[in-house]
Motif scaffolding. Structure first.
Motif, PDB file in Angstrom:
ATOM      1  N   ASP A  34      87.501  22.566 -39.800  1.00 41.31           N
ATOM      2  CA  ASP A  34      87.888  21.163 -40.083  1.00 41.31           C
ATOM      3  C   ASP A  34      89.265  20.804 -39.787  1.00 41.31           C
ATOM      4  OD1 ASP A  34      88.703  21.956 -42.493  1.00 41.31           O
ATOM      5  OD2 ASP A  34      86.760  22.014 -43.457  1.00 41.31           O
ATOM      6  N   GLY A  73      87.149  16.153 -39.731  1.00 38.32           N
ATOM      7  CA  GLY A  73      86.227  15.295 -40.297  1.00 38.32           C
ATOM      8  C   GLY A  73      84.733  15.912 -39.890  1.00 38.32           C
ATOM      9  N   SER A  75      81.827  18.951 -40.295  1.00 42.56           N
ATOM     10  CA  SER A  75      81.328  19.816 -41.411  1.00 42.56           C
ATOM     11  C   SER A  75      80.481  21.112 -40.440  1.00 42.56           C
ATOM     12  CB  SER A  75      80.077  19.088 -42.279  1.00 42.56           C
ATOM     13  OG  SER A  75      79.124  18.730 -41.326  1.00 42.56           O
ATOM     14  N   ASN A 105      83.676  18.946 -45.813  1.00 42.15           N
ATOM     15  CA  ASN A 105      83.162  18.007 -45.341  1.00 42.15           C
ATOM     16  C   ASN A 105      81.599  17.869 -45.699  1.00 42.15           C
ATOM     17  OD1 ASN A 105      85.644  16.537 -44.680  1.00 42.15           O
ATOM     18  ND2 ASN A 105      85.689  17.802 -42.726  1.00 42.15           N
ATOM     19  N   GLY A 108      79.238  15.552 -48.183  1.00 42.31           N
ATOM     20  CA  GLY A 108      78.942  14.241 -47.981  1.00 42.31           C
ATOM     21  C   GLY A 108      77.702  13.979 -47.783  1.00 42.31           C
ATOM     22  N   ARG A 115      79.306   8.525 -41.480  1.00 39.57           N
ATOM     23  CA  ARG A 115      79.415   9.862 -40.849  1.00 39.57           C
ATOM     24  C   ARG A 115      78.333  10.994 -40.714  1.00 39.57           C
ATOM     25  NH1 ARG A 115      85.326  11.074 -43.791  1.00 39.57           N
ATOM     26  NH2 ARG A 115      86.648  10.100 -42.346  1.00 39.57           N
TER      27      ARG A 115
END
Length: 505
Positions: A34, A73, A75, A105, A108, A115
């Protein structure tokens, strides 16, 4: 003669084939991850870097190639769902390496319209069927461990050598220590590596140990920025890469043999900010009662990326700064992308043809005056605006970016308001900037308004010597105002290097 040419051609062909074969046999180190591995375009956007941008300086790149495929951004799930793993997988060959770091990430939401990158916690085989609100596709979401395991197995299937990392620590502290990630993603990354019998590097724990030694006050502002607890500065990224290199050397992984013993680390080249002006900007020796704002200005700059060079000189006007060769010295050092902050006016009102010979002609016109100086040298004196415009033009010719400022206000209060020079040097500075199409900051007016809000008594403490020169407190106040004003210049690239401290509640 023909025989000699033929032999030379054969030799060249053999050399080329040998070189080509060596290049093809050279293992490639692929990096996936990332933004803590590669931030933005990998060019230090906003001063933020990933460790993947520097790991190549620790490896012998005559023997291995580096390809950083990390993307901010992402994962462990979205990196694969976006198809970013596919081109890496296709190119993998036996003996290549794959460095894997995800986790920042993965926490999330599993499904949303923003996203949709989250993974199920843990390393099990649990899954969840979703209709992805972002991609509008039906999808099966797996655990973090499932996605990491897939990367590892894919790499192994090609004969490549995977190395799994726990995610770098965030700049979060508790009781004097960095908070570790050893009960979630750091732990799960380790468990997958152990189960698949591949190398694991606990980057989270080892980097945290190094940061603990430095202490929170030394870490923030050097390895991380106060504004961002996740992404590292260049120095922070180098620290991450240093930890990785050291751990590789300790491991049994064959990548360790390519780690350089004494790497010479090159940090990104700093941009330079030159300050030119008079004593209200200058470093006036050890006189604590006459401190120019340029002395305090670096406190409000990201000095890991820029260097502030204070070339202001006490007693100088726009005229004498040029006449004495001070501008020439600065001009010869300028490089494309440097900045020049220009501020004169306090001494330009002096006599044109006597005493200190520092007065400039009023206004922005093209008129001149020939002066016979006391040292028998003839000097052609120009207008104040003409001198300012020359500095601007010559800075731009060097590829530098000029910013013009009006002078700081004196501690004089006509009609119970701080002194302004709106009809003279302020105006002429502004006109010069406008004529040359560069940014102008009316510092005189901005600071005067602040002084008025503070009141005479508070402002009086800023001027311990006289009505013109500030002490340390006043210089810091003015420097902060300069920094805030630059930050407000929407199109000026220098604003990205300004660091305004958060106000304490």
């Amino acid at each position: 003669m023909k025989l000699i040419k033929l032999i030379a051609l054969l030799c060249a062909t053999v050399l080329f084939l040998n070189f080509s074969q060596k290049t093809q046999n050279k293992p490639t180190v692929y990096i996936v991850g990332d933004s803590t591995v590669k931030n933005g375009s990998g060019k230090g956007d906003g001063g933020l870097w990933g460790w993947g941008d520097f790991i190549g300086q620790f490896l012998d790149t005559t023997k291995v190639s580096i390809q950083n495929h990390a993307l901010g951004g992402t994962s462990s799930r979205s990196f694969q769902d976006k198809g970013l793993w596919t081109p890496v997988f296709k190119k993998l060959k036996k003996g290549d390496y794959v460095l894997i770091q995800f986790g920042h990430n993965d926490n999330g939401p599993l499904n949303d319209t923003v996203r949709a990158r989250g993974t199920i916690k843990g390393i099990g085989n649990e899954s969840e069927e979703i209709d992805n609100m972002l991609t509008h596709k039906h999808e099966t979401v797996h655990t973090y461990g499932w996605y990491i395991r897939k990367l590892v197995k894919d790499a192994l299937s090609k004969g490549a050598i995977p190395v799994v990392f726990s995610p770098i620590p965030r700049n979060d502290w508790k009781e004097g220590k960095i908070i570790r990630n050893n009960e979630s993603y750091g732990l799960w990354a380790k468990q997958i590596a152990e189960q698949e019998k591949v190398t694991f590097i606990d980057l989270n724990a080892n980097m945290s140990d190094e940061l603990d030694k430095k202490g929170e006050s030394n870490v923030t502002g050097t390895y991380f920025y106060e504004r961002d607890h996740t992404h590292t500065s260049a120095r922070g990224a180098v620290l991450s890469a240093t930890v990785i290199a050291n751990e590789l050397k300790k491991s049994s992984n064959s990548l360790g043999k390519y780690v350089i013993a004494n790497p010479k680390i090159k940090l990104p080249k700093k941009k330079k900010v030159f300050l030119i002006g008079d004593s209200t900007m200058a470093n006036n020796g050890n006189n604590e009662n006459a401190v120019g704002w340029g002395v305090a200005f670096p406190k409000f700059c990201d000095t890991t990326r820029i260097e502030v060079i204070n070339k202001a000189r006490g007693g100088r006007s726009s005229r004498t700064y040029e006449f004495e060769g001070l501008w020439k010295e600065v001009r010869e050092q300028l490089q494309p992308g440097n900045f020049v902050i220009i501020q004169f006016g306090h001494n330009d009102a002096g006599a044109v043809d006597k005493d200190k010979y520092r007065g400039s002609l009023k206004g922005n016109g093209t008129e001149t005056q020939l002066v016979n100086r006391a040292d028998s040298i003839k000097e052609t004196v120009r207008s104040f605006g003409s001198y300012i415009e020359r500095y601007i033009k010559e800075a731009k010719d060097k590829g530098a970016i000029p910013i013009v400022m009006s002078q700081t206000p004196r501690n004089e209060w006509p009609n119970d308001k701080p002194e302004l020079r709106e009809d003279s040097y302020n105006k002429w500075s502004k006109i010069a900037a406008e004529n040359q199409g560069v940014d102008f900051i009316d510092l005189n007016v901005i600071i005067a308004k602040k002084y008025e809000a503070l009141g005479k008594e508070k402002v009086k403490a800023f001027f311990p010597k006289d009505h013109t020169h500030t002490g340390t407190e006043g210089a810091t106040f003015n420097a902060l105002t300069v920094a805030e004003s630059i930050k407000n210049l929407k199109k000026c690239p220098l604003r990205d290097y300004i660091e305004i401290p958060k106000k304490k509640e």
